[in-house]
Scaffold this motif. Structure first.
Motif, mmCIF file in Angstrom:
data_model
loop_
_atom_site.group_PDB
_atom_site.id
_atom_site.type_symbol
_atom_site.label_atom_id
_atom_site.label_comp_id
_atom_site.label_asym_id
_atom_site.label_seq_id
_atom_site.Cartn_x
_atom_site.Cartn_y
_atom_site.Cartn_z
ATOM 1 N N LYS A 1 0.836 -1.209 0.000
ATOM 2 C CA LYS A 1 0.000 0.000 0.000
ATOM 3 C C LYS A 1 0.866 1.253 0.000
ATOM 4 C CE LYS A 1 -3.813 2.058 -0.317
ATOM 5 N NZ LYS A 1 -4.621 1.884 -1.523
ATOM 6 N N LEU A 2 1.932 1.271 0.796
ATOM 7 C CA LEU A 2 2.824 2.431 0.806
ATOM 8 C C LEU A 2 3.454 2.630 -0.570
ATOM 9 C CD1 LEU A 2 4.537 1.960 4.290
ATOM 10 C CD2 LEU A 2 2.827 3.692 3.674
ATOM 11 N N THR A 3 3.871 1.545 -1.196
ATOM 12 C CA THR A 3 4.463 1.624 -2.535
ATOM 13 C C THR A 3 3.445 2.160 -3.535
ATOM 14 O OG1 THR A 3 5.976 -0.196 -2.024
ATOM 15 C CG2 THR A 3 5.573 0.273 -4.362
ATOM 16 N N GLU A 4 2.222 1.637 -3.475
ATOM 17 C CA GLU A 4 1.152 2.090 -4.369
ATOM 18 C C GLU A 4 0.905 3.592 -4.227
ATOM 19 O OE1 GLU A 4 -3.704 1.790 -4.562
ATOM 20 O OE2 GLU A 4 -2.615 0.093 -3.693
ATOM 21 N N PRO B 1 7.557 6.767 0.612
ATOM 22 C CA PRO B 1 8.811 6.069 0.886
ATOM 23 C C PRO B 1 8.829 5.472 2.291
ATOM 24 C CG PRO B 1 9.157 8.449 0.845
ATOM 25 C CD PRO B 1 7.721 8.206 0.486
ATOM 26 N N PHE B 2 9.487 4.322 2.406
ATOM 27 C CA PHE B 2 9.673 3.706 3.714
ATOM 28 C C PHE B 2 11.052 3.073 3.750
ATOM 29 C CE2 PHE B 2 7.465 0.699 1.003
ATOM 30 C CZ PHE B 2 8.154 -0.491 1.178
ATOM 31 N N THR B 3 11.541 2.904 4.955
ATOM 32 C CA THR B 3 12.855 2.323 5.162
ATOM 33 C C THR B 3 12.705 0.977 5.859
ATOM 34 O OG1 THR B 3 13.056 3.482 7.267
ATOM 35 C CG2 THR B 3 13.970 4.594 5.338
ATOM 36 N N SER B 4 13.818 0.319 6.049
ATOM 37 C CA SER B 4 13.812 -0.929 6.801
ATOM 38 C C SER B 4 13.245 -0.662 8.190
ATOM 39 C CB SER B 4 15.235 -1.460 6.905
ATOM 40 O OG SER B 4 15.271 -2.641 7.652
ATOM 41 N N TYR C 1 -5.403 2.483 5.180
ATOM 42 C CA TYR C 1 -4.609 3.594 4.655
ATOM 43 C C TYR C 1 -5.419 4.894 4.665
ATOM 44 C CZ TYR C 1 -2.255 6.857 1.691
ATOM 45 O OH TYR C 1 -1.686 8.017 1.226
ATOM 46 N N THR C 2 -6.651 4.846 4.199
ATOM 47 C CA THR C 2 -7.486 6.054 4.157
ATOM 48 C C THR C 2 -7.657 6.637 5.549
ATOM 49 O OG1 THR C 2 -8.624 5.299 2.172
ATOM 50 C CG2 THR C 2 -9.750 6.966 3.510
#
Length: 156
Positions: free
Chosen positions: A58-61, A65-68, A134-135
């Motif tokens: 979902k974050l990618t969509e 950006p996210f980290t380890s 997410y929303t």
């Protein structure tokens, strides 16, 4: 600096989603240097595990950006070190009280308290619906930032 800790049950779905959504929102508002944003769990069940694949997807969509990330449990010291401790649901509010004690400084809130919907953020671990989660998180984080802007001199 404003310190925010997002909290859910396992720290693999909702709270890391909120952490990275909020980091993106504050960056988009050119306020990233004024915030420290992290996430944690109230349970020990997922300690050391990474972000759930549904949260990553979902974050990618959404181009967030996210980290380890590896799940950690909130501690009593975290209560001292953070300005806002934001729980995803009522069960985690109760668990937070057990871990950190009474909220004398009124730091602990449910995320959706800051919106027009004072309810829990559904756990996609059980629902499988990362879109709804997410929303809710996006709306809650945006409302939280507006609340902070209105009530906190540290960013003005």
């Amino acid at each position: 600096m404003i310190r925010i800790m997002f909290v859910c049950h396992g720290n693999i779905c909702r709270s890391p989603m909120a952490e990275f959504v909020m980091k993106k929102i504050v960056a988009d508002n050119k306020l990233a240097d004024k915030f420290l944003i992290n996430s944690s769990a109230t349970s020990t069940e997922e300690i050391g595990n990474g972000i759930h694949r549904g949260t990553k997807a979902k974050l990618t969509e959404m181009n967030i950006p996210f980290t380890s990330h590896h799940a950690v449990q909130i501690t009593k010291d975290d209560y001292k070190n953070y300005d806002y401790i934001i729980a995803m649901d009522s069960m985690n509010l109760r668990n937070l009280q057990r871990i950190v004690g009474f909220d004398n400084e009124k730091k602990i809130h449910r995320l959706l308290e800051f919106t027009n919907y004072s309810r829990d953020v559904a756990d996609p671990w059980y629902t499988g619906n990362f879109d709804v989660t997410y929303t809710d998180i996006d709306n809650g984080c945006r409302a939280l930032l507006e609340y902070i802007k209105e009530h906190n001199l540290k960013i003005n």
